[in-house]
Design a protein around this motif. Structure first.
Motif, PDB file in Angstrom:
ATOM      1  N   ASP A  94      -8.914  -1.775  10.240  1.00  0.00           N
ATOM      2  CA  ASP A  94      -8.981  -2.897   9.308  1.00  0.00           C
ATOM      3  C   ASP A  94      -9.508  -2.401   7.976  1.00  0.00           C
ATOM      4  O   ASP A  94     -10.378  -1.519   7.925  1.00  0.00           O
ATOM      5  CB  ASP A  94      -9.875  -4.013   9.838  1.00  0.00           C
ATOM      6  CG  ASP A  94      -9.811  -5.257   8.954  1.00  0.00           C
ATOM      7  OD1 ASP A  94      -8.785  -5.955   9.000  1.00  0.00           O
ATOM      8  OD2 ASP A  94     -10.768  -5.508   8.202  1.00  0.00           O
ATOM      9  N   LEU A 184      -1.397   2.020  16.714  1.00  0.00           N
ATOM     10  CA  LEU A 184      -2.264   1.465  15.678  1.00  0.00           C
ATOM     11  C   LEU A 184      -2.233  -0.056  15.774  1.00  0.00           C
ATOM     12  O   LEU A 184      -1.179  -0.680  15.678  1.00  0.00           O
ATOM     13  CB  LEU A 184      -1.805   1.923  14.293  1.00  0.00           C
ATOM     14  CG  LEU A 184      -2.672   1.475  13.116  1.00  0.00           C
ATOM     15  CD1 LEU A 184      -4.113   1.952  13.278  1.00  0.00           C
ATOM     16  CD2 LEU A 184      -2.094   1.999  11.798  1.00  0.00           C
ATOM     17  N   GLY A 186      -3.897  -3.898  14.581  1.00  0.00           N
ATOM     18  CA  GLY A 186      -4.620  -4.544  13.496  1.00  0.00           C
ATOM     19  C   GLY A 186      -3.919  -5.775  12.975  1.00  0.00           C
ATOM     20  O   GLY A 186      -2.896  -6.206  13.506  1.00  0.00           O
ATOM     21  N   LEU A 189      -0.898  -4.872   9.274  1.00  0.00           N
ATOM     22  CA  LEU A 189      -1.036  -3.428   9.106  1.00  0.00           C
ATOM     23  C   LEU A 189      -0.178  -2.883   7.969  1.00  0.00           C
ATOM     24  O   LEU A 189      -0.564  -1.916   7.313  1.00  0.00           O
ATOM     25  CB  LEU A 189      -0.665  -2.723  10.417  1.00  0.00           C
ATOM     26  CG  LEU A 189      -1.703  -2.831  11.536  1.00  0.00           C
ATOM     27  CD1 LEU A 189      -1.147  -2.260  12.821  1.00  0.00           C
ATOM     28  CD2 LEU A 189      -2.981  -2.102  11.145  1.00  0.00           C
ATOM     29  N   ASP A 192      -2.218  -3.128   4.890  1.00  0.00           N
ATOM     30  CA  ASP A 192      -3.307  -2.154   4.882  1.00  0.00           C
ATOM     31  C   ASP A 192      -2.782  -0.752   4.599  1.00  0.00           C
ATOM     32  O   ASP A 192      -3.356   0.000   3.797  1.00  0.00           O
ATOM     33  CB  ASP A 192      -4.046  -2.165   6.225  1.00  0.00           C
ATOM     34  CG  ASP A 192      -4.965  -3.364   6.366  1.00  0.00           C
ATOM     35  OD1 ASP A 192      -5.097  -4.130   5.386  1.00  0.00           O
ATOM     36  OD2 ASP A 192      -5.547  -3.547   7.449  1.00  0.00           O
ATOM     37  N   LEU A 193      -1.693  -0.377   5.276  1.00  0.00           N
ATOM     38  CA  LEU A 193      -1.120   0.952   5.071  1.00  0.00           C
ATOM     39  C   LEU A 193      -0.600   1.118   3.642  1.00  0.00           C
ATOM     40  O   LEU A 193      -0.713   2.190   3.048  1.00  0.00           O
ATOM     41  CB  LEU A 193       0.004   1.203   6.076  1.00  0.00           C
ATOM     42  CG  LEU A 193      -0.423   1.383   7.539  1.00  0.00           C
ATOM     43  CD1 LEU A 193       0.792   1.381   8.456  1.00  0.00           C
ATOM     44  CD2 LEU A 193      -1.229   2.668   7.717  1.00  0.00           C
ATOM     45  N   LEU A 205       3.123   0.613  15.816  1.00  0.00           N
ATOM     46  CA  LEU A 205       2.271  -0.429  15.238  1.00  0.00           C
ATOM     47  C   LEU A 205       2.213  -1.631  16.162  1.00  0.00           C
ATOM     48  O   LEU A 205       3.211  -2.025  16.761  1.00  0.00           O
ATOM     49  CB  LEU A 205       2.801  -0.870  13.872  1.00  0.00           C
ATOM     50  CG  LEU A 205       2.933   0.197  12.781  1.00  0.00           C
ATOM     51  CD1 LEU A 205       3.434  -0.444  11.491  1.00  0.00           C
ATOM     52  CD2 LEU A 205       1.604   0.905  12.547  1.00  0.00           C
ATOM     53  N   TYR A 207       0.702  -5.637  15.969  1.00  0.00           N
ATOM     54  CA  TYR A 207       0.156  -6.601  15.023  1.00  0.00           C
ATOM     55  C   TYR A 207      -0.628  -7.690  15.740  1.00  0.00           C
ATOM     56  O   TYR A 207      -0.214  -8.179  16.774  1.00  0.00           O
ATOM     57  CB  TYR A 207       1.269  -7.261  14.218  1.00  0.00           C
ATOM     58  CG  TYR A 207       2.036  -6.278  13.390  1.00  0.00           C
ATOM     59  CD1 TYR A 207       3.111  -5.597  13.930  1.00  0.00           C
ATOM     60  CD2 TYR A 207       1.679  -6.037  12.077  1.00  0.00           C
ATOM     61  CE1 TYR A 207       3.822  -4.687  13.171  1.00  0.00           C
ATOM     62  CE2 TYR A 207       2.394  -5.137  11.312  1.00  0.00           C
ATOM     63  CZ  TYR A 207       3.464  -4.470  11.871  1.00  0.00           C
ATOM     64  OH  TYR A 207       4.166  -3.575  11.113  1.00  0.00           O
ATOM     65  N   CYS A 220     -11.591  -5.301  13.613  1.00  0.00           N
ATOM     66  CA  CYS A 220     -11.038  -4.272  14.503  1.00  0.00           C
ATOM     67  C   CYS A 220     -11.249  -4.646  15.963  1.00  0.00           C
ATOM     68  O   CYS A 220     -10.346  -4.530  16.799  1.00  0.00           O
ATOM     69  CB  CYS A 220     -11.685  -2.915  14.231  1.00  0.00           C
ATOM     70  SG  CYS A 220     -11.084  -2.054  12.779  1.00  0.00           S
TER      71      CYS A 220
END
Length: 301
Positions: A94, A184, A186, A189, A192-193, A205, A207, A220
Motif C-alpha cells: 500500500d 502482489l 492490494g 494496485l 500505486d504502481l 496482481l 485486487y 496492507c
C-alpha cells in the motif's frame, strides 16, 4: 448466457440457486432493502451471515457457526492440509500519496509499505517525491515535510520492491507463469504502481477493497486478510478447458462462439451452465494450482 459468464466461481443463492456477480449482490438478494421474500425468510433461519451459505436446518447452521475459525494469518495455512506444496507466496503493498502540481492534485508516492502473509512488515519507508510537494494532505496521510526530508530516493525504492517481488525469479519466467515470483495484493494496485513508476505482470496482481483509515500497514493487513479468505474458497472444479497452470494466459473467449446456434437452442440450462466460463481468474485457483502440480508429480512418480 453469452454475456453473463456464469461459472462455479460465482456466488449463488442457496435457496433459489440464482447466480450473482458478487457476494455484495448476493447479500442484497438475501438481506437487502428489497430481498427475495422466500429466500430472505429461509436465510434468516438457516443462513450464515458471514459466508452466506444456507443450511438444511437451524441445527446444521449452529454446528457450522461453532466450527467456524477466524481468518488465519499464518503463512503455513493452506486450503488442503494434505497438500505437499504451497500456494504462491503473496505480498501486500500500500502507498500513501501527497499532492504535487500547482493545485496539489497530482498524486506523488510519499510512503510505501509491504507485508508478508504473516502480516510482518518486509519493507516500510518514506519516499522522496521527484517533484516539489504542494499539498501534504496531512489530515489523511499524517505526512509532513520533516518526514520526507531524508526519505529514500524513488529509484532505490523501486529496486528494493522489485527484489522482494521477483524473489530471485527471471524476467522471462515471471512473464510466462510467475515461477517463484510473489503475488502482489492490494487496493488499486495499478495506481500505486503507476505512482511508483513500476510495472508488474497482471496475472500476478490481486485486487482488494480499502478499509477506512489511510495507514499503509493497516491497509496492507486488510488486503492480505481478504485475499487469503477469498483464496481459501472451495469451488468445485470446472469442466474441460480449465488448466490452472495456463489459466491466466488464456483469453476469455466465450465457449458459446464455438457452438452452432441450433445446438445451443437444444441444450438445457444445466448444459449451458456446464460449458460457461467466468471472465476473470478466481483466486481459489491460486491454491488449486498447487494441488494440480502435486497431482502431476504423483502421476510422474
Amino acid at each position: 448466457m453469452k454475456a453473463s459468464y456464469h461459472s462455479v466461481h460465482q456466488p449463488k443463492c442457496g435457496v433459489c440457486q440464482k447466480h450473482c456477480k458478487s457476494f455484495e449482490s448476493l447479500r442484497e438478494h438475501l438481506t437487502g432493502p428489497l430481498p427475495k421474500a422466500n429466500c430472505s425468510r429461509i436465510f434468516s433461519d438457516q443462513g450464515c451471515d458471514l459466508c452466506l451459505k444456507v443450511f438444511d436446518s437451524p441445527n446444521s447452521l449452529s454446528e457450522h457457526k461453532g466450527n467456524m475459525l477466524p481468518i488465519c494469518t499464518s503463512s503455513s495455512c493452506s486450503t488442503n492440509g494434505n497438500q505437499v506444496g504451497r500456494v504462491p507466496e503473496a505480498v501486500a503493498m500500500d502507498c500513501e500519496m501527497v499532492g504535487g502540481g500547482s493545485d496539489g492534485s497530482l498524486d506523488l508516492c510519499a510512503r510505501v509499505c509491504l507485508i508478508d502473509e504473516d502480516e510482518n512488515p518486509i519493507f516500510h519507508t518514506y519516499v522522496q517525491p521527484q517533484i516539489p510537494v504542494s499539498n501534504y494532505r496531512y489530515e489523511v496521510t499524517g505526512i509532513t515535510e520533516e518526514h520526507l526530508r531524508n526519505a529514500m530516493p524513488l529509484k532505490e525504492v523501486q529496486e528494493k520492491i522489485l527484489e522482494i517481488l521477483y524473489n530471485g525469479e527471471s524476467i522471462g519466467r515471471l512473464r510466462l507463469d510467475g515461477g517463484k515470483a510473489r503475488l502482489l495484493v492490494g487496493h488499486d494496485l495499478e495506481h500505486d504502481l503507476d505512482c511508483l513508476r513500476m510495472n508488474y505482470p497482471d496475472h500476478l496482481l490481486r485486487y482488494d477493497i480499502q478499509s477506512g483509515v489511510h495507514d499503509p500497514y493497516e491497509d496492507c493487513v486488510s488486503a492480505m486478510r481478504l485475499y487469503k479468505r477469498m483464496r481459501s474458497q472451495d469451488h468445485q472444479v470446472e469442466g474441460s478447458g480449465t488448466n490452472t497452470d495456463t489459466y491466466h494466459t488464456q483469453s476469455f473467449i466465450s465457449v458459446f462462439d464455438s457452438r452452432k446456434p441450433r445446438e445451443l437452442e437444444k441444450m438445457t440450462p444445466d448444459e449451458l451452465y456446464e460449458i460457461s466460463r467466468s471472465c476473470y481468474r478466481c483466486w481459489c485457483l491460486d491454491s488449486r494450482q498447487v494441488l494440480q502440480q502435486n497431482a502431476n508429480l504423483w502421476r510422474a512418480w
